[in-house]
Scaffold this motif. Structure first.
Motif, PDB file in Angstrom:
ATOM      1  N   UNK A 201       9.301   3.249   4.834  1.00 21.23           N
ATOM      2  CA  UNK A 201       9.293   1.806   5.040  1.00 21.23           C
ATOM      3  C   UNK A 201      10.509   1.151   4.386  1.00 21.23           C
ATOM      4  N   UNK A 202      10.883   1.616   3.188  1.00 19.84           N
ATOM      5  CA  UNK A 202      12.075   1.081   2.528  1.00 19.84           C
ATOM      6  C   UNK A 202      13.310   1.348   3.376  1.00 19.84           C
ATOM      7  N   UNK A 203      13.376   2.546   3.942  1.00 22.43           N
ATOM      8  CA  UNK A 203      14.532   2.906   4.763  1.00 22.43           C
ATOM      9  C   UNK A 203      14.648   1.994   5.977  1.00 22.43           C
ATOM     10  N   UNK A 204      13.508   1.626   6.556  1.00 21.77           N
ATOM     11  CA  UNK A 204      13.518   0.781   7.762  1.00 21.77           C
ATOM     12  C   UNK A 204      13.680  -0.697   7.422  1.00 21.77           C
ATOM     13  N   UNK A 205      13.016  -1.151   6.334  1.00 18.79           N
ATOM     14  CA  UNK A 205      12.895  -2.594   6.116  1.00 18.79           C
ATOM     15  C   UNK A 205      13.522  -3.098   4.819  1.00 18.79           C
ATOM     16  N   UNK A 206      13.852  -2.207   3.900  1.00 17.00           N
ATOM     17  CA  UNK A 206      14.341  -2.647   2.604  1.00 17.00           C
ATOM     18  C   UNK A 206      13.228  -2.657   1.557  1.00 17.00           C
ATOM     19  N   UNK A 207      13.615  -2.730   0.284  1.00 19.62           N
ATOM     20  CA  UNK A 207      12.661  -2.631  -0.818  1.00 19.62           C
ATOM     21  C   UNK A 207      11.599  -3.714  -0.776  1.00 19.62           C
ATOM     22  N   UNK A 208      12.011  -4.976  -0.702  1.00 18.17           N
ATOM     23  CA  UNK A 208      11.034  -6.063  -0.835  1.00 18.17           C
ATOM     24  C   UNK A 208      10.081  -6.128   0.349  1.00 18.17           C
ATOM     25  N   UNK A 209      10.579  -5.858   1.549  1.00 14.28           N
ATOM     26  CA  UNK A 209       9.691  -5.874   2.717  1.00 14.28           C
ATOM     27  C   UNK A 209       8.694  -4.717   2.636  1.00 14.28           C
ATOM     28  N   UNK A 210       9.154  -3.546   2.180  1.00 18.12           N
ATOM     29  CA  UNK A 210       8.248  -2.408   2.039  1.00 18.12           C
ATOM     30  C   UNK A 210       7.169  -2.699   1.002  1.00 18.12           C
ATOM     31  N   UNK A 211       7.567  -3.321  -0.118  1.00 16.69           N
ATOM     32  CA  UNK A 211       6.592  -3.686  -1.151  1.00 16.69           C
ATOM     33  C   UNK A 211       5.606  -4.723  -0.621  1.00 16.69           C
ATOM     34  N   UNK A 212       6.109  -5.693   0.109  1.00 16.70           N
ATOM     35  CA  UNK A 212       5.285  -6.752   0.710  1.00 16.70           C
ATOM     36  C   UNK A 212       4.226  -6.147   1.625  1.00 16.70           C
ATOM     37  N   UNK A 213       4.641  -5.229   2.483  1.00 13.05           N
ATOM     38  CA  UNK A 213       3.692  -4.604   3.409  1.00 13.05           C
ATOM     39  C   UNK A 213       2.659  -3.759   2.664  1.00 13.05           C
ATOM     40  N   UNK A 214       3.097  -3.014   1.652  1.00 12.23           N
ATOM     41  CA  UNK A 214       2.165  -2.190   0.891  1.00 12.23           C
ATOM     42  C   UNK A 214       1.181  -3.050   0.111  1.00 12.23           C
ATOM     43  N   UNK A 215       1.667  -4.169  -0.445  1.00 11.28           N
ATOM     44  CA  UNK A 215       0.790  -5.058  -1.207  1.00 11.28           C
ATOM     45  C   UNK A 215      -0.239  -5.707  -0.283  1.00 11.28           C
ATOM     46  N   UNK A 216       0.187  -6.171   0.892  1.00  8.21           N
ATOM     47  CA  UNK A 216      -0.759  -6.776   1.827  1.00  8.21           C
ATOM     48  C   UNK A 216      -1.772  -5.748   2.311  1.00  8.21           C
ATOM     49  N   UNK A 217      -1.339  -4.498   2.465  1.00  8.84           N
ATOM     50  CA  UNK A 217      -2.281  -3.441   2.829  1.00  8.84           C
ATOM     51  C   UNK A 217      -3.360  -3.308   1.760  1.00  8.84           C
ATOM     52  N   UNK A 218      -2.962  -3.375   0.491  1.00  4.69           N
ATOM     53  CA  UNK A 218      -3.929  -3.316  -0.604  1.00  4.69           C
ATOM     54  C   UNK A 218      -4.851  -4.526  -0.594  1.00  4.69           C
ATOM     55  N   UNK A 219      -4.335  -5.689  -0.222  1.00  6.58           N
ATOM     56  CA  UNK A 219      -5.162  -6.889  -0.127  1.00  6.58           C
ATOM     57  C   UNK A 219      -6.179  -6.765   1.019  1.00  6.58           C
ATOM     58  N   UNK A 220      -5.818  -6.031   2.055  1.00  8.43           N
ATOM     59  CA  UNK A 220      -6.713  -5.884   3.200  1.00  8.43           C
ATOM     60  C   UNK A 220      -7.716  -4.771   3.081  1.00  8.43           C
ATOM     61  N   UNK A 221      -7.536  -3.920   2.088  1.00  8.95           N
ATOM     62  CA  UNK A 221      -8.413  -2.749   1.984  1.00  8.95           C
ATOM     63  C   UNK A 221      -9.867  -3.177   1.844  1.00  8.95           C
ATOM     64  N   UNK A 222     -10.776  -2.552   2.658  1.00  8.41           N
ATOM     65  CA  UNK A 222     -10.398  -1.625   3.696  1.00  8.41           C
ATOM     66  C   UNK A 222     -10.701  -2.172   5.085  1.00  8.41           C
ATOM     67  N   UNK A 223     -11.465  -3.260   5.126  1.00  7.23           N
ATOM     68  CA  UNK A 223     -11.892  -3.819   6.418  1.00  7.23           C
ATOM     69  C   UNK A 223     -10.764  -4.552   7.149  1.00  7.23           C
ATOM     70  N   UNK A 224      -9.797  -5.084   6.409  1.00  4.30           N
ATOM     71  CA  UNK A 224      -8.779  -5.938   7.046  1.00  4.30           C
ATOM     72  C   UNK A 224      -7.358  -5.392   6.890  1.00  4.30           C
ATOM     73  N   UNK A 225      -7.230  -4.096   6.830  1.00  6.53           N
ATOM     74  CA  UNK A 225      -5.900  -3.500   6.701  1.00  6.53           C
ATOM     75  C   UNK A 225      -5.050  -3.777   7.949  1.00  6.53           C
ATOM     76  N   UNK A 226      -5.631  -3.593   9.124  1.00  9.73           N
ATOM     77  CA  UNK A 226      -4.886  -3.831  10.363  1.00  9.73           C
ATOM     78  C   UNK A 226      -4.477  -5.300  10.502  1.00  9.73           C
ATOM     79  N   UNK A 227      -5.382  -6.254  10.260  1.00  8.89           N
ATOM     80  CA  UNK A 227      -4.966  -7.654  10.339  1.00  8.89           C
ATOM     81  C   UNK A 227      -3.851  -8.005   9.345  1.00  8.89           C
ATOM     82  N   UNK A 228      -3.915  -7.474   8.119  1.00 12.77           N
ATOM     83  CA  UNK A 228      -2.845  -7.757   7.163  1.00 12.77           C
ATOM     84  C   UNK A 228      -1.530  -7.115   7.596  1.00 12.77           C
TER      85      UNK A 228
END
Length: 411
Positions: A201-228
């Motif tokens: 993800x870092x390679x595709x989007x950069x550090x901050x975007x990769x962190x943002x996506x991973x953090x939102x995934x953690x916020x969505x765990x586990x029922x709302x991972x796809x929506x996040x």
């Protein structure tokens, strides 16, 4: 292809065919139903879900995997266009397998409310009559190759019946120190797999975007991972960082489709001025975002998407939308592991939530104030986001000697 990659690919295909994940008795090879059962059990689907008849379905309870005779999953709860049905789910490669397996002669299958199939060559709408079809392949959220690589069909918990006492006897004979080391090794292996995905993800989007996506995934765990994940795709961190701090929350909730309509929805009186202000901030900045279907069934109240988004907003604002940088600085400082963990905990604690601790959503407040991100969730984020992010960063810097810090934090 280099030697290491070639060896990995060869190992993959050796494992694939030696464990008979494919059946080649007919004109074309097809996946064993066990693999399809894993896909259903893991709910590896992209939303929204529809039957072959076009009904919108929401899987409230996927059901319990049945390792005995009868339908594959029992006690499932599924909403069809909002109407809830309870019953069984049967998994097949094609609709016609229902007849090939003689299910029409077995009354146990009368309880089936959904027939999930891999392919539908005759474009059937129902099969058998009255039982809607669900297209697994058409809704799969990843490639079948990824499913095969990630899930070992022969060792999957429900895929075989193993006498538990065999494992218990073996574990009883392992010294505590060796068992602790073994469990730590498994934990590190799991973390490195996460790090590999974050590195991509870092390679595709950069550090901050990769962190943002991973953090939102953690916020969505586990029922709302796809929506996040959908929210992160539609509202990247660069757009959020470009917003004035005062309107960032309005933009996040607006992009998520979670700003209620005061003319239709029930709004608490004290939240009406706040909501009116957010609408005035969001309206001139709105875009043609795709609808995001948030799951609310089966959620603990504190995990509702409005509250999770509020928490994410405050965290990213605290770090000026550079959470990845803050995490790496916390870990790379010359501190003991315990001191580093305290820094990470502080980094992931919402410091401005005093006014929001009662907030649940715009129509309801909590009776008692509760932190937007609790201690247990912070620990989860440290393990599933912060430490894998650090390992991924080590990969990019080609600094394996720094990875010991991540291992010490896990330990």
């Amino acid at each position: 292809m280099n030697t290491a990659s070639s060896t990995k690919v060869q190992h993959f295909y050796d494992r694939l065919f030696s464990r008979e994940l494919f059946v080649t008795e007919q004109a074309e090879p097809y996946f064993q139903e066990r693999l399809l059962q894993i896909i259903w059990n893991e709910q590896l689907f992209r939303l929204p879900l529809h039957t072959a008849c076009g009904e919108h379905i929401e899987v409230i309870q996927k059901g319990i995997w049945n390792v005995e005779s009868g339908p594959d999953f029992h006690d499932a709860v599924i909403a069809f266009d909002g109407k809830i049905r309870r019953g069984a789910v049967e998994i097949h490669f094609r609709p016609g397998d229902w007849l090939h397996h003689q299910h029409h002669t077995n009354s146990a299958y009368d309880a089936v409310v959904l027939h999930a199939i891999w392919s539908n060559p005759n474009s059937d709408r129902e099969f058998p009559s009255g039982v809607p079809l669900f297209d697994i392949a058409g809704h799969l959220s990843c490639s079948i190759k990824d499913v095969i690589e990630q899930y070992d069909a022969t060792a999957y918990p429900y895929a075989q019946q193993v006498q538990p006492e065999q494992h218990a006897q073996w574990i009883a004979g392992v010294p505590d120190a060796e068992l602790s080391a073994l469990l730590q090794s498994y934990g590190i292996s799991r973390t490195l797999k996460k790090a590999e995905r974050i590195a991509e993800s870092i390679e595709r989007h950069g550090l901050e975007e990769a962190c943002y996506r991973a953090f939102l995934d953690a916020m969505g765990y586990k029922k709302n991972r796809e929506p996040f994940a959908e929210l992160a795709e539609q509202l990247p961190i660069s757009e959020l960082a470009a917003c004035e701090r005062s309107v960032a929350l309005s933009v996040m909730l607006g992009a998520a489709g979670l700003l209620p309509d005061p003319s239709k929805d029930s709004i608490l009186e004290e939240y009406k001025p706040w909501l009116q202000q957010m609408w005035s901030e969001w309206w001139p900045r709105r875009k043609a975002y795709r609808d995001i279907r948030w799951t609310r069934h089966g959620l603990r109240p504190l995990n509702v998407p409005e509250r999770r988004i509020l928490a994410a907003h405050l965290i990213f604002q605290q770090h000026s939308c550079e959470l990845g940088k803050s995490i790496l600085e916390s870990i790379e400082a010359d501190d003991t592991p315990r001191a580093t963990l305290r820094k990470l905990s502080a980094c992931l604690t919402v410091t401005a939530d005093a006014d929001y601790r009662h907030f649940l959503h715009f129509g309801r407040k909590l009776e008692k104030p509760i932190a937007l991100i609790g201690a247990s969730r912070i620990r989860d984020i440290v393990v599933n986001v912060a430490i894998p992010l650090f390992f991924a960063h080590c990969f990019f810097r080609n600094s394996p000697e720094r990875c010991h810090k991540g291992r010490e934090l896990l330990a």
